[in-house]
Design an enzyme around this catalytic site. Structure first.
Site, PDB file in Angstrom:
ATOM      1  CE  LYS A 637      -4.035   1.839   2.438  1.00  8.26           C
ATOM      2  NZ  LYS A 637      -4.948   1.551   3.567  1.00  8.26           N
ATOM      3  CB  THR A 638       3.457   2.627   2.299  1.00  7.17           C
ATOM      4  OG1 THR A 638       4.168   1.412   2.474  1.00  7.17           O
ATOM      5  CG2 THR A 638       2.564   2.879   3.502  1.00  7.17           C
ATOM      6  CD  GLU A 709      15.718   9.412  -4.069  1.00  7.64           C
ATOM      7  OE1 GLU A 709      15.758  10.440  -4.756  1.00  7.64           O
ATOM      8  OE2 GLU A 709      16.334   9.298  -2.997  1.00  7.64           O
TER       9      GLU A 709
HETATM   10 MO1  MOS Z   1      16.073  12.163  -1.640  1.00  8.57          MO
HETATM   11  S1  MOS Z   1      16.365  13.548  -3.172  1.00  8.57           S
HETATM   12  O1  MOS Z   1      17.696  11.700  -1.253  1.00  8.57           O
HETATM   13  O2  MOS Z   1      15.283  12.969  -0.359  1.00  8.57           O
END
Ligand code: MOS
Length: 743
Positions: A637-638, A709
């Site tokens: 979910k997260t 990311e």
């Molecule tokens: Mo991420 S840009 O290392 O918070």
């Protein structure tokens, strides 16, 4: 007991957040609190010749106006201002001297009994300057840009410029099919919902407790101790909740310096909250000018890649990341040439922002790959499969795991890619042009040394402590899941203590490295607790498990149970009671040995559909499928939310986000979220997230890679490629606004 790892557990801090019980840095109240408001410079470069705070000081309720002329003592050497993640250079020191380095630089702090008075009085501070010529336009500084200096201390791949290989120029000249293009990404700002804030609480005895918006409480604590000459035991920094930071909170920011400065000057507790416009002086994603050239044979095998980048930093620090080498992780090419130069501007130092370098560089790379596919008349997925690399081309090593092929396959299937008509402008929906595009994403799977302490009480309740932060990513929740599974306890019996500098050591939460690091740290610490418990179990009089080997028992539902005979079981509370032990505590530091013989990365395949009004040029991103390979997913979910957020941000990068500077004044002119456009609900349509199976037994015991990311990487390119397919027009600078499309 069914495991929690791998399931869709809701955030354990969710109720606290939606009821307002979760307190952020600007919400901590103490008696006698006073408020600081920042005055920012209105020139981009020069010196302050005079600050007149008289009118501000005359306002009833104003306590002081701090400037470089009257501030308390601060350290005077660069080294002290270097935080854990500072780049090379001379870090900015707020209120240090009369020098102006960027427009919006904090130059005074008005402190008053209320925030309203402070903010009003800040308007009355008069400043005179001796102005110097500035430059804030990367296009003007492009030719003066200087090659990045490889770091003195070669660290991770993240910081190391890739080495060129072969003879790319010759191979390019000899290639059957070539594509060369220049791509531009503007400066962008993080714009987290929560404003930057610090509340510095004077505790007496010279001790300070500081609530700060940060991604690293121990980084801030060390920095504050250094800058103000304080002892570590006298400064405690906390950030229990963070409303998004995305990299802007990796380094200590000026709100914390100013709050502590004022608290020391007045010996009172002080809160400093930035305004939204002031947030634009904290750091930004560097603008990036990129030239990419690709050379292939007629079958679509790459033979040459050149990637040349110019990125932006300040005049006083060299911030950069490895920008040019992403192709070396994705595609096979014997010849490659990389060059990266830095343009120094009269702006604050640029900084990490969600997938720093990959978000921008992979946009260019994957746009260029799309253009090459067009030149080759080859399906863009097929081109990527023909160039697919099972080895990291930079270090010539295999990956610990790389399920990118599966991402292409599952993503394409879910999207319906096989129904693509590759001809631009060939697909329509009523009066809309329909475009389909795809791209690849790639990011690191890094790990960091981290310490975790677990205290298990005889009532079967465990407290897990580590100084890491939860910047909104769900760290509280995955920590609780892992601890519950490893200790064989229900989730409700786990409490998580984080984001306090007095807790066991953790680096900043960033780089997508905390989930993997802290979960394996918890597993190692839980193992130590388990060993201790098993010792007590065996010592019990007439223990039914007296002679079992550790591997022969399972710890679940608060009991050790023989794997062979389920009737032989001992509860951990019984074992602790018999042993006369109320609490077992263990602290373990894990230092993941990064296995240099393997590359560790996460990957994705993104498929996007756009619909474009042919008359007006209005672009809607109607569908996105993001297929992610990121090792074991701790919480579906997260994790899905994390990727959804990345995709939405990718829509923003592709279509909306751009920090605009009036170069005459060197000032950002859209320093607010009315004119700095980000996607709103109406811009977000159907987004599907797929996690492909990617077992990785090499990377760490739990097989976790982290996915903070990867979600944004590739999304802007997939959308840009879809826009080309819809319209036949290639726009190579972001954001793709309708004026660029229509001209
Ligand atoms: Mo991420 S840009 O290392 O918070």
């Amino acid at each position: 007991m069914a495991p929690y790892i791998g399931t869709a557990v809701s955030r354990v801090d969710g109720v606290a957040k939606v009821t307002g019980a979760a307190k952020y840095a600007a919400e901590v109240n103490v008696p006698g609190l006073v408020y600081g408001s920042i005055v920012g410079a209105t020139i981009a470069k020069g010196r302050i010749t005079r600050i007149d705070a008289g009118a501000a000081l005359d306002v009833h309720g104003v306590l002081t106006v701090l400037t470089h002329e009257n501030r308390p003592r601060m350290a005077n050497d660069d080294q002290t201002y270097k935080d854990d993640v500072a780049p090379e250079g001379s870090p900015f020191r707020p209120l240090y001297d009369d020098k102006i380095r960027f427009n919006g630089q904090p130059i005074a702090l008005v402190v008053a009994e209320t925030s309203e008075i402070a903010r009003f009085a800040a308007l009355l501070v008069r400043v005179e300057y001796d102005e110097a010529a500035h430059v804030t336009d990367v296009c003007r500084q492009r030719d003066a840009a200087t090659p990045v200096k490889p770091p003195k201390d070669p660290m991770e791949a993240m910081f190391t410029p890739p080495k060129s290989r072969g003879d790319a120029d010759r191979a390019l000249a000899a290639a059957t099919v070539r594509h060369e293009g220049e791509y531009y990404v503007p400066i962008e700002h993080h714009n987290p919902m929560e404003l930057y804030a610090a509340t510095a609480i004077v505790e007496g005895d010279g001790k300070l407790t500081v609530y700060d918006k940060t991604q690293g409480v121990q980084n801030v604590q060390r920095y504050v101790c250094g800058v103000f000459g304080l002892k570590p035991e006298d400064v405690r920094v906390m950030s229990p909740f963070v409303g998004g930071a995305f990299g802007s909170g990796l380094r200590p920011q000026f709100e914390v310096v100013l709050a502590v400065l004022a608290a020391r000057a007045l010996q009172r507790s002080v809160r400093v909250v930035l305004t939204r416009p002031q947030m634009y002086a904290l750091g930004y994603r560097p603008a990036m000018i990129q030239r990419i050239a690709l050379g292939a044979n007629s079958g679509g095998a790459l033979d040459a890649i050149t990637h040349d980048a110019v990125t932006v930093t300040s005049q006083y620090e060299d911030f950069y990341r490895q920008e040019t080498g992403w192709s070396g992780l994705l595609y096979t090419s014997t010849n490659a040439k990389y060059a990266h130069r830095l343009a120094h501007l009269d702006l604050p130092t640029s900084c990490d922002m969600r997938a720093p370098s990959a978000a921008t560089a992979v946009y260019a790379l994957e746009s260029a790959m799309d253009e090459l596919a067009v030149a080759l008349k080859l399906d863009p997925v097929e081109l990527r499969l023909r160039c697919y690399s099972d080895r990291d081309q930079h270090e010539d090593r295999p990956f610990s795991s790389k399920a990118l092929r599966e991402c292409y396959k599952q993503g394409a299937e879910a999207f319906g890619w096989s129904r693509l008509n590759p001809e631009p402008r060939s697909m329509r929906d009523g009066s809309d042009l329909v475009g389909w595009g795809m791209a690849t994403g790639v990011w690191y799977a890094e790990q960091v040394p981290i310490a975790v302490r677990i205290g298990l009480s005889s009532n079967g309740h465990a407290e897990v402590a580590c100084a890491t932060s939860d910047i909104g990513t769900g760290t509280y929740t995955i920590m609780a899941q892992v601890a519950a599974d490893m200790l064989g306890l229900p989730l409700d019996n786990i409490s998580i203590k984080i984001a306090d500098s007095s807790l066991p050591q953790s680096p900043v939460e960033g780089g997508s490295w905390i989930a993997a690091s802290v979960s394996n740290g918890i597993a190692a610490t839980a193992e130590a607790i388990r060993n201790e418990l098993l010792r007590l179990v065996k010592q019990m009089p007439d223990s039914p498990l007296a002679n079992v080997a550790s591997a022969e028992v399972a710890l679940a539902d608060g009991k050790f149970v023989s794997k062979r005979d389920a009737s032989r079981a001992v509860s951990i509370t019984d074992a602790m009671r018999h042993g006369g032990v109320d609490r077992i505590e263990q602290e373990v530091t894990t230092n993941p040995s990064q296995d240099g013989s393997r590359a560790h990365n996460t990957h994705s395949a993104i498929f996007a559909e756009v619909k474009i009004d042919e008359q007006l040029g209005v672009i809607r991103v109607t569908r996105v499928v993001s297929a992610i390979a990121a090792g074991r997913i701790l919480n579906t979910k997260t994790a899905t939310s994390q990727i959804l957020g990345g995709v939405v941000w990718g829509i923003g990068m592709a279509l909306h986000e751009e920090t605009l500077i009036d170069h005459k004044y060197g000032r950002i002119i859209n320093a607010n979220i009315a004119e700095y456009h980000v996607p709103v609900n109406a811009d977000v349509h159907d987004i599907k997230v797929i996690f492909v199976d990617e077992p990785d037994e090499m990377i760490n015991p739990l097989g976790v890679k982290g996915l903070g990311e990867i979600g944004i990487v590739g999304v802007p390119a997939a959308i840009a490629n879809a826009i080309y397919h819809a319209t036949g027009k290639r726009v190579r600078d972001l954001p793709i606004t309708l004026d660029k499309l229509m001209r």
